[in-house]
Design a protein around this motif. Sequence first.
Motif, PDB file in Angstrom:
ATOM      1  N   SER A  73      29.998  34.324  48.745  1.00  2.00           N
ATOM      2  CA  SER A  73      30.032  34.033  50.172  1.00  2.00           C
ATOM      3  C   SER A  73      29.114  32.862  50.490  1.00  2.00           C
ATOM      4  N   TYR A  74      29.250  32.309  51.690  1.00  7.86           N
ATOM      5  CA  TYR A  74      28.333  31.254  52.099  1.00  7.86           C
ATOM      6  C   TYR A  74      26.914  31.779  52.210  1.00  7.86           C
ATOM      7  N   LYS A  75      26.773  33.019  52.623  1.00  8.71           N
ATOM      8  CA  LYS A  75      25.443  33.609  52.715  1.00  8.71           C
ATOM      9  C   LYS A  75      24.756  33.595  51.353  1.00  8.71           C
ATOM     10  N   GLU A  76      25.496  33.988  50.329  1.00  7.74           N
ATOM     11  CA  GLU A  76      24.932  33.965  48.978  1.00  7.74           C
ATOM     12  C   GLU A  76      24.719  32.538  48.500  1.00  7.74           C
ATOM     13  N   ALA A  77      25.632  31.643  48.871  1.00  4.44           N
ATOM     14  CA  ALA A  77      25.503  30.244  48.469  1.00  4.44           C
ATOM     15  C   ALA A  77      24.208  29.639  49.006  1.00  4.44           C
ATOM     16  N   HIS A  78      23.861  29.963  50.242  1.00  4.19           N
ATOM     17  CA  HIS A  78      22.608  29.465  50.813  1.00  4.19           C
ATOM     18  C   HIS A  78      21.406  29.979  50.019  1.00  4.19           C
ATOM     19  N   LYS A  79      21.458  31.242  49.614  1.00  5.38           N
ATOM     20  CA  LYS A  79      20.353  31.838  48.867  1.00  5.38           C
ATOM     21  C   LYS A  79      20.206  31.218  47.483  1.00  5.38           C
ATOM     22  N   ARG A  80      21.336  30.818  46.878  1.00  7.96           N
ATOM     23  CA  ARG A  80      21.329  30.330  45.507  1.00  7.96           C
ATOM     24  C   ARG A  80      21.400  28.813  45.413  1.00  7.96           C
ATOM     25  N   LEU A  81      21.264  28.126  46.523  1.00  3.91           N
ATOM     26  CA  LEU A  81      21.536  26.695  46.566  1.00  3.91           C
ATOM     27  C   LEU A  81      20.694  25.895  45.584  1.00  3.91           C
ATOM     28  N   LYS A  82      19.477  26.351  45.310  1.00  7.71           N
ATOM     29  CA  LYS A  82      18.592  25.633  44.392  1.00  7.71           C
ATOM     30  C   LYS A  82      19.134  25.595  42.964  1.00  7.71           C
ATOM     31  N   GLU A  83      20.085  26.470  42.651  1.00 11.51           N
ATOM     32  CA  GLU A  83      20.633  26.530  41.294  1.00 11.51           C
ATOM     33  C   GLU A  83      21.572  25.378  40.986  1.00 11.51           C
ATOM     34  N   PHE A  84      22.081  24.708  42.018  1.00 16.34           N
ATOM     35  CA  PHE A  84      23.195  23.788  41.820  1.00 16.34           C
ATOM     36  C   PHE A  84      22.758  22.327  41.803  1.00 16.34           C
ATOM     37  N   ASP A  85      23.371  21.582  40.879  1.00 15.00           N
ATOM     38  CA  ASP A  85      23.123  20.151  40.736  1.00 15.00           C
ATOM     39  C   ASP A  85      24.086  19.329  41.580  1.00 15.00           C
ATOM     40  N   VAL A  86      25.286  19.869  41.814  1.00 16.16           N
ATOM     41  CA  VAL A  86      26.350  19.131  42.504  1.00 16.16           C
ATOM     42  C   VAL A  86      26.981  20.033  43.563  1.00 16.16           C
ATOM     43  N   LEU A  87      27.212  19.470  44.742  1.00 15.97           N
ATOM     44  CA  LEU A  87      27.952  20.169  45.794  1.00 15.97           C
ATOM     45  C   LEU A  87      29.200  19.362  46.102  1.00 15.97           C
ATOM     46  N   VAL A  88      30.375  19.990  45.936  1.00 16.31           N
ATOM     47  CA  VAL A  88      31.660  19.329  46.197  1.00 16.31           C
ATOM     48  C   VAL A  88      32.257  19.934  47.464  1.00 16.31           C
ATOM     49  N   VAL A  89      32.593  19.074  48.422  1.00 15.10           N
ATOM     50  CA  VAL A  89      33.078  19.536  49.725  1.00 15.10           C
ATOM     51  C   VAL A  89      34.459  18.950  49.998  1.00 15.10           C
ATOM     52  N   PRO A  90      35.531  19.764  49.896  1.00 15.02           N
ATOM     53  CA  PRO A  90      36.873  19.289  50.234  1.00 15.02           C
ATOM     54  C   PRO A  90      37.038  19.115  51.743  1.00 15.02           C
ATOM     55  N   GLY A  91      37.981  18.267  52.132  1.00 14.58           N
ATOM     56  CA  GLY A  91      38.273  18.067  53.548  1.00 14.58           C
ATOM     57  C   GLY A  91      39.501  18.847  53.977  1.00 14.58           C
ATOM     58  N   GLY A  92      40.068  18.454  55.086  1.00 17.28           N
ATOM     59  CA  GLY A  92      41.250  19.130  55.624  1.00 17.28           C
ATOM     60  C   GLY A  92      41.580  18.559  56.973  1.00 17.28           C
ATOM     61  N   LYS A  93      42.687  17.862  57.081  1.00 15.62           N
ATOM     62  CA  LYS A  93      42.976  17.083  58.285  1.00 15.62           C
ATOM     63  C   LYS A  93      43.230  17.941  59.519  1.00 15.62           C
ATOM     64  N   GLU A  94      43.880  19.094  59.369  1.00 11.50           N
ATOM     65  CA  GLU A  94      44.310  19.871  60.519  1.00 11.50           C
ATOM     66  C   GLU A  94      43.149  20.370  61.369  1.00 11.50           C
ATOM     67  N   LYS A  95      42.098  20.842  60.728  1.00 11.67           N
ATOM     68  CA  LYS A  95      41.016  21.501  61.451  1.00 11.67           C
ATOM     69  C   LYS A  95      39.666  20.794  61.327  1.00 11.67           C
ATOM     70  N   CYS A  96      39.644  19.628  60.695  1.00 13.26           N
ATOM     71  CA  CYS A  96      38.340  19.027  60.381  1.00 13.26           C
ATOM     72  C   CYS A  96      37.541  18.702  61.635  1.00 13.26           C
ATOM     73  N   MET A  97      38.182  18.149  62.672  1.00 13.88           N
ATOM     74  CA  MET A  97      37.445  17.788  63.875  1.00 13.88           C
ATOM     75  C   MET A  97      36.978  19.024  64.636  1.00 13.88           C
ATOM     76  N   GLU A  98      37.779  20.088  64.582  1.00 11.08           N
ATOM     77  CA  GLU A  98      37.363  21.343  65.212  1.00 11.08           C
ATOM     78  C   GLU A  98      36.129  21.900  64.512  1.00 11.08           C
ATOM     79  N   MET A  99      36.111  21.820  63.178  1.00  9.16           N
ATOM     80  CA  MET A  99      34.951  22.288  62.414  1.00  9.16           C
ATOM     81  C   MET A  99      33.735  21.438  62.715  1.00  9.16           C
ATOM     82  N   VAL A 100      33.943  20.139  62.870  1.00 12.57           N
ATOM     83  CA  VAL A 100      32.830  19.237  63.180  1.00 12.57           C
ATOM     84  C   VAL A 100      32.220  19.605  64.529  1.00 12.57           C
ATOM     85  N   LYS A 101      33.061  19.861  65.517  1.00 17.77           N
ATOM     86  CA  LYS A 101      32.564  20.193  66.852  1.00 17.77           C
ATOM     87  C   LYS A 101      31.786  21.503  66.847  1.00 17.77           C
ATOM     88  N   LYS A 102      32.256  22.463  66.065  1.00 21.12           N
ATOM     89  CA  LYS A 102      31.602  23.770  66.004  1.00 21.12           C
ATOM     90  C   LYS A 102      30.440  23.797  65.012  1.00 21.12           C
TER      91      LYS A 102
END
Length: 288
Positions: A73-102
């Motif tokens: 989960s994202y909750k666990e990801a926040h707790k374990r974030l120090k473990e990771f060297d790389v963060l990959v973030v996919p996009g998505g055209k349909e909802k991206c601006m809505e996610m940005v606003k929120k």
Amino acid sequence: MSAIRSEENEPIQVLFTMHDNMNLLDFAGPLEVLTHAQHDFNNPDTKAFDITLAGPQESVLTAQGVTLNAQISYKEAHKRLKEFDVLVVPGGKEKCMEMVKKEAEPLPLVTDFAELQTADPARERTLLAIDTASLFLANQGLLQGLAATTHPDFYIKLEHECQNAAANDTGERTDCMEERYVVNNARFDLGENLEENPYVFKKNRKGSNARKGSLARRESNLSKEYLVRRKSMKLGGMRVITSGGAVSGIDASLYLVSALVSHESAQEVARIMQYDWVKGVVVDAIDV
């Protein structure tokens, strides 16, 4: 090519973010590249990347109607974030601006990852935003003073998000570029002739496909002078990569393999995938 030290042949820890209505190829393209990459293609036990998938719930539905399961989960990801060297973030055209606003996940996770790097510049971290995910970075003010790209249909939106972030924080402007991918805070053994290095591009300058030497990944190999320089860089020297449309994410991921593993490994992955790697732009580079 210089040999990679044996202790560096352990898998590089990568965290992929997932969200509903994300673009499937934004996710699958980089995943395909990184899972093929190896430190030594003659040894099947030397996989270069260990991948973890994080999502807002157990499963997400992509824009193409395909359901994917998250491992944490994202909750666990926040707790374990120090473990990771790389963060990959996919996009998505349909909802991206809505996610940005929120400012919905993964935006807070992206910001926390950047703050980790600022607090600990000795650790080498990479943030890779695919397609419209660059808008997430722009919204959080992470592209100020850097260069970036996104899907061609969203160039204007990216410029607006960057301008708004700079105005709200009296920060530096972002150089929005129409490129396949854009890399900031690169770190390479540059060699004597920059014209022969394919990764040191100033805007549209093109280089050859030759590369001299491999990249040492671990912070233990960094000089004190370099650490001081990196600490003064944007985001503590975190490598920030943004890509154009979905297929451009494959190009950016091949670049990532070349940077963290070797150019030869990236070429072999491209050969296995029968993919013609299109190079992007590196806007700055410093040697170790």
